[in-house]
Design a protein around this motif. Structure first.
Motif, PDB file in Angstrom:
ATOM      1  N   CYS A  58     -10.054  13.589 -17.135  1.00 45.60           N
ATOM      2  CA  CYS A  58     -10.601  14.426 -16.064  1.00 45.60           C
ATOM      3  C   CYS A  58     -11.561  13.704 -15.119  1.00 45.60           C
ATOM      4  O   CYS A  58     -11.645  14.055 -13.938  1.00 45.60           O
ATOM      5  N   GLY A  59     -12.269  12.718 -15.589  1.00 46.78           N
ATOM      6  CA  GLY A  59     -13.154  11.948 -14.714  1.00 46.78           C
ATOM      7  C   GLY A  59     -12.394  11.022 -13.789  1.00 46.78           C
ATOM      8  O   GLY A  59     -12.996  10.381 -12.919  1.00 46.78           O
ATOM      9  N   ARG A  80     -13.957  21.242 -10.334  1.00 45.06           N
ATOM     10  CA  ARG A  80     -15.227  20.498 -10.382  1.00 45.06           C
ATOM     11  C   ARG A  80     -15.874  20.591 -11.762  1.00 45.06           C
ATOM     12  O   ARG A  80     -16.472  19.620 -12.233  1.00 45.06           O
ATOM     13  N   GLN A  81     -15.741  21.734 -12.422  1.00 43.74           N
ATOM     14  CA  GLN A  81     -16.292  21.872 -13.776  1.00 43.74           C
ATOM     15  C   GLN A  81     -15.626  20.903 -14.747  1.00 43.74           C
ATOM     16  O   GLN A  81     -16.238  20.495 -15.728  1.00 43.74           O
ATOM     17  N   GLN A  82     -14.378  20.562 -14.489  1.00 41.16           N
ATOM     18  CA  GLN A  82     -13.662  19.622 -15.357  1.00 41.16           C
ATOM     19  C   GLN A  82     -14.009  18.173 -15.046  1.00 41.16           C
ATOM     20  O   GLN A  82     -13.625  17.273 -15.787  1.00 41.16           O
ATOM     21  N   GLY A  83     -14.708  17.939 -13.915  1.00 43.53           N
ATOM     22  CA  GLY A  83     -15.044  16.576 -13.509  1.00 43.53           C
ATOM     23  C   GLY A  83     -14.110  15.996 -12.480  1.00 43.53           C
ATOM     24  O   GLY A  83     -14.201  14.817 -12.131  1.00 43.53           O
ATOM     25  N   ARG A  85     -12.623  15.107  -8.849  1.00 42.22           N
ATOM     26  CA  ARG A  85     -13.137  14.934  -7.494  1.00 42.22           C
ATOM     27  C   ARG A  85     -12.228  15.746  -6.573  1.00 42.22           C
ATOM     28  O   ARG A  85     -11.028  15.518  -6.520  1.00 42.22           O
ATOM     29  N   GLN A 107     -12.577   4.507  -8.627  1.00 42.65           N
ATOM     30  CA  GLN A 107     -12.754   5.582  -9.614  1.00 42.65           C
ATOM     31  C   GLN A 107     -11.668   5.532 -10.685  1.00 42.65           C
ATOM     32  O   GLN A 107     -11.943   5.734 -11.865  1.00 42.65           O
TER      33      GLN A 107
END
Length: 194
Positions: A58-59, A80-83, A85, A107
């Motif tokens: 997720c990041g 966004r809660q999961q990370g 972008r 990223q």
């Protein structure tokens, strides 16, 4: 080709081989819905199902071109809660996306990446042949910048979805989709281009 539901089983298979993957997701919608008409699996839910099954790193998920109508006052909240972008379409208007893709490559790093491109990420002026068109989308030039900006990533798969030729008598949507798929093939690891 098909609706965005197809990405879910593809990512199940990809994750079996590579583990959780990064994702470059171009779309008008986040496709993180929970249910529609009582069903958990539909074209608006694949990435929620992928998160729930641990298929995504997720990041290392970037969603580009997001915009349009929603049933939620904060349609990007889940992503966004999961990370993830989230890059809304309005952050892309009137500019090159080359600088964005430099950031995206940093990223995503060297680990496995999947590209999922919904044709409705593009403005319907260029790609009207889709089931859920949303105004004020990306241009074909920006689509090329995104895909070409993925060169050098460890791409383990890709798709282009939601093309519905019957909604576009000109054939331009299918032409654009075919060219974008060709561009995706050109950025796969090990492919030499001029």
């Amino acid at each position: 080709g098909g609706d965005h539901t197809i990405t879910y089983p593809i990512l199940q298979a990809v994750a079996q081989k590579h583990g959780p993957v990064g994702l470059v997701h171009v779309d008008a919608h986040t496709d993180t819905g929970d249910r529609a008409l009582g069903e958990e699996i539909y074209h608006g839910s694949p990435f929620r199902r992928c998160v729930e099954e641990g298929l995504l790193d997720c990041g290392r998920v970037v969603q580009i071109g997001i915009r349009g109508s929603s049933y939620d006052p904060d349609p990007y909240r889940y992503s966004r809660q999961q990370g993830f972008r989230v890059v809304p379409a309005e952050e892309c208007w009137g500019k090159s996306l080359v600088p964005l893709m430099v950031e995206v490559r940093q990223q995503l790093g060297a680990k496995a990446v999947y590209i999922s491109f919904d044709i409705d990420g593009l403005d319907p002026a260029y790609a009207p042949g889709t089931g859920t068109p949303e105004i004020a989308g990306l241009t074909p030039g920006q689509a090329l910048e995104i895909i070409r900006g993925c060169k050098g990533l460890n791409i383990v798969g890709c798709d282009l979805v939601e093309v519905a030729p019957m909604y576009d008598i000109s054939g331009n949507t299918a032409l654009l989709a075919a060219n974008l798929l060709f561009e995706m093939l050109c950025v796969l690891p090990g492919v030499r281009t001029l």
